[in-house]
Design a protein around this motif. Structure first.
Motif, PDB file in Angstrom:
ATOM      1  N   VAL A   1      49.027  32.990  48.234  1.00  0.00           N
ATOM      2  CA  VAL A   1      48.519  33.064  46.866  1.00  0.00           C
ATOM      3  C   VAL A   1      48.758  34.493  46.416  1.00  0.00           C
ATOM      4  CG1 VAL A   1      46.491  32.936  45.377  1.00  0.00           C
ATOM      5  CG2 VAL A   1      46.787  31.278  47.233  1.00  0.00           C
ATOM      6  N   PHE A   2      49.648  34.687  45.452  1.00  0.00           N
ATOM      7  CA  PHE A   2      50.035  36.033  45.044  1.00  0.00           C
ATOM      8  C   PHE A   2      49.215  36.573  43.879  1.00  0.00           C
ATOM      9  CE2 PHE A   2      54.239  34.995  47.050  1.00  0.00           C
ATOM     10  CZ  PHE A   2      54.210  36.002  48.001  1.00  0.00           C
ATOM     11  N   SER A   3      48.684  35.685  43.040  1.00  0.00           N
ATOM     12  CA  SER A   3      48.026  36.178  41.825  1.00  0.00           C
ATOM     13  C   SER A   3      46.849  35.293  41.466  1.00  0.00           C
ATOM     14  CB  SER A   3      49.035  36.204  40.667  1.00  0.00           C
ATOM     15  OG  SER A   3      48.466  36.750  39.506  1.00  0.00           O
ATOM     16  N   ILE A   4      45.761  35.932  40.995  1.00  0.00           N
ATOM     17  CA  ILE A   4      44.551  35.238  40.551  1.00  0.00           C
ATOM     18  C   ILE A   4      44.183  35.776  39.181  1.00  0.00           C
ATOM     19  CG2 ILE A   4      42.177  34.617  41.154  1.00  0.00           C
ATOM     20  CD1 ILE A   4      42.734  35.808  43.933  1.00  0.00           C
ATOM     21  N   GLY A   5      43.697  34.912  38.307  1.00  0.00           N
ATOM     22  CA  GLY A   5      43.254  35.382  37.004  1.00  0.00           C
ATOM     23  C   GLY A   5      42.311  34.409  36.348  1.00  0.00           C
ATOM     24  N   THR A   6      41.573  34.898  35.369  1.00  0.00           N
ATOM     25  CA  THR A   6      40.627  34.076  34.615  1.00  0.00           C
ATOM     26  C   THR A   6      41.246  33.689  33.285  1.00  0.00           C
ATOM     27  OG1 THR A   6      38.773  35.261  35.625  1.00  0.00           O
ATOM     28  CG2 THR A   6      38.314  33.987  33.638  1.00  0.00           C
ATOM     29  N   PHE A   7      41.233  32.398  32.997  1.00  0.00           N
ATOM     30  CA  PHE A   7      41.756  31.899  31.728  1.00  0.00           C
ATOM     31  C   PHE A   7      40.778  30.873  31.170  1.00  0.00           C
ATOM     32  CE2 PHE A   7      44.299  28.998  29.124  1.00  0.00           C
ATOM     33  CZ  PHE A   7      44.859  29.905  28.239  1.00  0.00           C
ATOM     34  N   ASP A   8      40.246  31.167  29.973  1.00  0.00           N
ATOM     35  CA  ASP A   8      39.201  30.321  29.390  1.00  0.00           C
ATOM     36  C   ASP A   8      38.053  30.169  30.397  1.00  0.00           C
ATOM     37  OD1 ASP A   8      40.564  30.102  27.011  1.00  0.00           O
ATOM     38  OD2 ASP A   8      41.538  28.223  27.553  1.00  0.00           O
ATOM     39  N   GLU A   9      37.733  28.955  30.776  1.00  0.00           N
ATOM     40  CA  GLU A   9      36.649  28.720  31.733  1.00  0.00           C
ATOM     41  C   GLU A   9      37.172  28.499  33.142  1.00  0.00           C
ATOM     42  OE1 GLU A   9      33.451  28.908  30.818  1.00  0.00           O
ATOM     43  OE2 GLU A   9      34.150  29.408  28.799  1.00  0.00           O
ATOM     44  N   SER A  10      38.445  28.770  33.373  1.00  0.00           N
ATOM     45  CA  SER A  10      39.080  28.428  34.643  1.00  0.00           C
ATOM     46  C   SER A  10      39.530  29.664  35.400  1.00  0.00           C
ATOM     47  CB  SER A  10      40.302  27.534  34.396  1.00  0.00           C
ATOM     48  OG  SER A  10      39.957  26.362  33.690  1.00  0.00           O
TER      49      SER A  10
END
Length: 465
Positions: free
Chosen positions: A89-98
């Protein structure tokens, strides 16, 4: 033309005991590729190739979060394995409620069509439509929210509904579409995009571009054509990260002042020219990562700082002060994240027997802080005239002609940026002769440099047998 002069004042040199504390017990195997702190929940997310984290160990399979003193799995995590590890898993981010994750994994939690990108929402994993069996090549390195939509970047070569998507994908309501409609790689897959940002109303793309007729690892979109950013990045470069802060575009990566760039590892672009933002620190290798948080720019990568011993890894800049933090006792630092009072990083201390996430309190004393005062001054005060080389091509010697207002140095560098010859020059030297003895036939550059200002000009020439 205008140029940036930087004057510095050493504020403090406080050598204090290490302030790093460990988050959740560390891990024995694997690697962290990204950390993300979610402000609303106070959860610190980890993404990488780690199967077990903490003491006692918790099985997270590549993606988990730390909260209330414990590690938590996100259901089954990544399903495919490589020996004792999971696929990255190279990248994590917050988008809207997810929470979105991206990488080179083939499936998450055994959910169908969760290859390379997946959505965590309300305690469950959801597909974002990528079936690994239909895609031959995928290495998603990062993502960013652009114009209210998730965008993926990396080394992808996808075909979705008969549409080719190369290195950049944008989410359009319910499917992925090409993010680069201007075609940075018009002759097919030929590089990796690591990050995209908008600065001053224009779009910039950085990465590792491998085609002969595309910009050198950093490109600017001009209407429907990708162009070099100013004179471009010189040498065999690689852009790791891009951010916008304090009215400038910040670029971190593998590039070197010896190749004719304004600085090594970290540079700024103000829309007209490149600059070395911090002459009081000298990067010894690549700039690895940039993070904008708490109204500051944090960056990591090995560097030496005026007045401090050894090699440091992290610094923070608030637009006025540059502070070196984190001590020089850390062998390596990557994957930055920040809460309002703590900086988190993937750290490799010399004396620890496990890999760890380190937590650094942001109210801890800095090792050293500098005041950065930037003022605009006419370049003619530093350098005037043009840099020219003759004869060109040349066999035995070259003559360099320039007009100077201050002492400087001339370097001969090869295409990879290595300095092969050097000579000091002063304002009385209008012509300088440099020997080419021992240089192989090929292409080179003469680079004019000032110790304080950095790169001041360059001129190419050809060495003949």
């Amino acid at each position: 033309m205008k140029g940036w002069l930087t004057s510095v004042l050493l504020l403090a040199a406080v050598h204090c005991p290490a302030q790093w504390s460990l988050v959740g017990g560390g891990f024995q195997n694997g690697q962290i590729h990204d950390l993300e702190y979610q402000q609303d929940s106070g959860q610190l997310y980890l993404g990488g190739t780690i199967r077990y984290v903490g003491d006692p160990p918790v099985q997270i399979n590549g993606i988990g979060y730390y909260a209330a003193g414990c590690w938590h799995a996100l259901n089954g995590g990544v399903s495919d394995t490589v020996g004792a590890l999971v696929s990255p898993v190279f990248s994590i981010g917050t988008f809207d409620e997810s929470i979105l994750i991206a990488g080179s994994f083939k499936k998450v939690d055994w959910q169908p069509s969760t290859s390379y990108v997946a959505e965590w929402r309300s305690g469950e994993w959801y597909s974002m439509g990528i079936d690994s069996s239909a895609q031959a090549l995928s290495l998603v390195r990062s993502w960013r929210n652009i114009d209210g939509k998730p965008h993926l970047f990396g080394g992808m070569d996808w075909t979705i509904d008969d549409v080719e998507i190369k290195s950049w994908a944008a989410w359009d309501i319910d499917q992925w579409v090409p993010g680069d409609t201007a075609e940075l790689f018009p002759f097919g897959y030929s590089g990796q995009i690591n990050q995209v940002v908008d600065y001053n109303g224009q779009r910039y793309v950085g990465g590792n571009f491998q085609h002969w007729n595309v910009p050198n690892d950093l490109a600017l979109l001009n209407v429907d054509t990708w162009e070099e950013v100013g004179p471009g990045i010189q040498g065999d470069a690689w852009v790791n990260d891009l951010e916008v802060f304090d009215g400038k575009l910040w670029v971190a990566g593998e590039f070197f002042s010896a190749a004719g760039n304004a600085a090594t590892g970290l540079m700024t672009w103000d829309g007209t020219q490149w600059a070395d933002p911090f002459p009081q620190i000298e990067s010894t290798a690549a700039g690895l990562e940039l993070l904008v948080a708490n109204d500051k720019l944090y960056f990591c990568g090995p560097f030496m700082a005026q007045g401090l011993p050894g090699v440091y890894r992290i610094a923070a800049y608030d637009g006025e002060h540059l502070c070196v933090i984190g001590t020089n006792e850390i062998f390596q630092v990557r994957s930055l994240a920040a809460s309002p009072d703590t900086l988190f990083a993937y750290v490799y201390p010399w004396e620890w027997d496990r890999q760890n996430i380190g937590a650094w309190p942001l109210d801890a004393p800095a090792d050293t802080c500098y005041t950065i005062v930037q003022s605009v001054q006419d370049d003619a005060a530093m350098y005037s005239g043009t840099l020219s080389v003759f004869p060109n091509p040349a066999s035995n010697t070259i003559t360099v002609r320039t007009t100077l207002r201050r002492d400087a140095a001339l370097w001969i560098v090869d295409p990879s940026g290595r300095m092969l010859r050097s000579a000091d020059v002063d304002p009385s030297d209008q012509e300088i002769t440099l020997s080419l003895e021992g240089l192989a036939a090929g292409c080179y550059q003469v680079v004019l440099r000032d110790q304080r200002v950095g790169h001041m000009g360059a001129a190419p020439f050809v060495k003949m047998d």
